[in-house]
Design an enzyme around this catalytic site. Sequence first.
Site, PDB file in Angstrom:
ATOM      1  N   TRP A 130       0.864  -1.177   0.000  1.00 51.24           N
ATOM      2  CA  TRP A 130       0.000   0.000   0.000  1.00 51.24           C
ATOM      3  C   TRP A 130       0.903   1.230   0.000  1.00 51.24           C
ATOM      4  O   TRP A 130       1.806   1.349   0.830  1.00 51.24           O
ATOM      5  CB  TRP A 130      -0.885  -0.045   1.252  1.00 51.24           C
ATOM      6  CG  TRP A 130      -1.805   1.118   1.437  1.00 51.24           C
ATOM      7  CD1 TRP A 130      -2.682   1.643   0.535  1.00 51.24           C
ATOM      8  CD2 TRP A 130      -1.956   1.892   2.633  1.00 51.24           C
ATOM      9  NE1 TRP A 130      -3.368   2.696   1.087  1.00 51.24           N
ATOM     10  CE2 TRP A 130      -2.935   2.873   2.375  1.00 51.24           C
ATOM     11  CE3 TRP A 130      -1.357   1.861   3.897  1.00 51.24           C
ATOM     12  CZ2 TRP A 130      -3.341   3.805   3.329  1.00 51.24           C
ATOM     13  CZ3 TRP A 130      -1.751   2.780   4.843  1.00 51.24           C
ATOM     14  CH2 TRP A 130      -2.734   3.733   4.564  1.00 51.24           C
ATOM     15  N   ASP A 211       0.561  -4.818   9.858  1.00 52.27           N
ATOM     16  CA  ASP A 211      -0.584  -3.948   9.584  1.00 52.27           C
ATOM     17  C   ASP A 211      -1.740  -4.821   9.115  1.00 52.27           C
ATOM     18  O   ASP A 211      -1.707  -5.370   8.014  1.00 52.27           O
ATOM     19  CB  ASP A 211      -0.210  -2.918   8.515  1.00 52.27           C
ATOM     20  CG  ASP A 211      -1.334  -1.934   8.242  1.00 52.27           C
ATOM     21  OD1 ASP A 211      -2.203  -1.750   9.128  1.00 52.27           O
ATOM     22  OD2 ASP A 211      -1.357  -1.347   7.141  1.00 52.27           O
ATOM     23  N   LYS A 246     -12.974  -1.486   7.414  1.00 49.73           N
ATOM     24  CA  LYS A 246     -13.582  -2.437   6.485  1.00 49.73           C
ATOM     25  C   LYS A 246     -14.528  -3.403   7.183  1.00 49.73           C
ATOM     26  O   LYS A 246     -15.678  -3.550   6.790  1.00 49.73           O
ATOM     27  CB  LYS A 246     -12.497  -3.227   5.757  1.00 49.73           C
ATOM     28  CG  LYS A 246     -11.880  -2.503   4.575  1.00 49.73           C
ATOM     29  CD  LYS A 246     -10.903  -1.438   4.999  1.00 49.73           C
ATOM     30  CE  LYS A 246     -10.242  -0.758   3.799  1.00 49.73           C
ATOM     31  NZ  LYS A 246      -9.328   0.327   4.234  1.00 49.73           N
TER      32      LYS A 246
END
Length: 397
Positions: A130, A211, A246
């Site tokens: 990311w 993460d 999410k």
Amino acid sequence: MYRHVEYYPGDPILSLVETFKRDERPEKVNLSIGIYFDDEGKMPVLESVRRAEAERAAVPRPSPYLPMEGLDTYRSAVQHLLFGKDNPALAEGRIATVQTLGGSGALKVGADFLHRWFPEAKAYVSDPTWDNHKGIFEGAGFEVGTYPYYNPETVGVKFEEMTAFFKTLPENSILILHPCCQNPTGVDMSQAQWDEVLDIIKTHKLIPFMDIAYQGFGEDLDSDAYAIRKAVEMGLPLFVSNSFSKNLSLYGERVGGLSVVCPNKEEAELVFGQLKFTIRRIYSSPAAHGAYIASDVMNCEELRALWENEVYAMRDRIRAMRQKLYDVLTAKIPNRDFRYFIKQRGMFSYTGLTVEQVHRLRDEFAVYLLDSGRMCVAGLNASNIDYVAEAFAKVLQ
């Protein structure tokens, strides 16, 4: 006065979303931004969240500041979800957890802490990762390198190359790792591979920073935390950033956490104090509403069970879209192996499309992916999957 300020071209994902919004073609499909959409193409309001919010809204309450470290019931819920309620490290008081402004805030707090106390260290992100992983750690003052990860030829992990690289790193090098649902590829390591990586990290005294933004979207809530719990079991120092954007669909509430696993309770207390001090110097204290809702869902047996079922329903819908895409493409192009679509996990997929093919999808079919070929599978639904699959087949032939 500001003519010397450098131009910022914008985030490539958010800029592409703006281009998508301006597209007037009715058949357009957005598969770029990392947001879960339901089968109607809408961002869902989970029933567990709706009930928690309704109950909280029924009694008017003042809105005081939370403490620097955040809501205590929220922080304990984060610990139980990540590490398991009965993890000995929790009973020993070895884990310091603070509430943060989403997963990005957790990464920022952790990066600032690490740079202050390990200023000579260098941070490493997976290739690819990311984009903001690199940005956040560079913003904290780190030199950021990459480690081998994704192999486009096998659509798998460059495992031997990656582990060999890890063995060359000096002590206290920081590794930013994805415990599950790797962003952007969707390609994860097996548990056996994690065991080997964690053993290397322990032997070479590296600092793992995991993460986890999609817990529950891979296998299940516990299995997706395997690498985290195994690292704790092995006695590793460990940083974990997590997010409920999410899996609770609470994107705008910025509900996240940073947990640091320490060798003993005394060091955990030192770390906890410095994490609070780091937060004080950035934003002082976190937002309250999302933390209360997440806490109410996690700590109520009925709502927790409902939430888990909702998470698995989202997971299964994503899997169904992967399967449908695989089925159509296999029928259209039988001489090519598309099994990687169903082997990858989570919201994202590296499609294998070239930049030219991605641009053709956008220009000819109004299907939006990132130039890297990364697709957010959660943007597919029953209404657009056939159209998207047909478009994929046309640009791939």
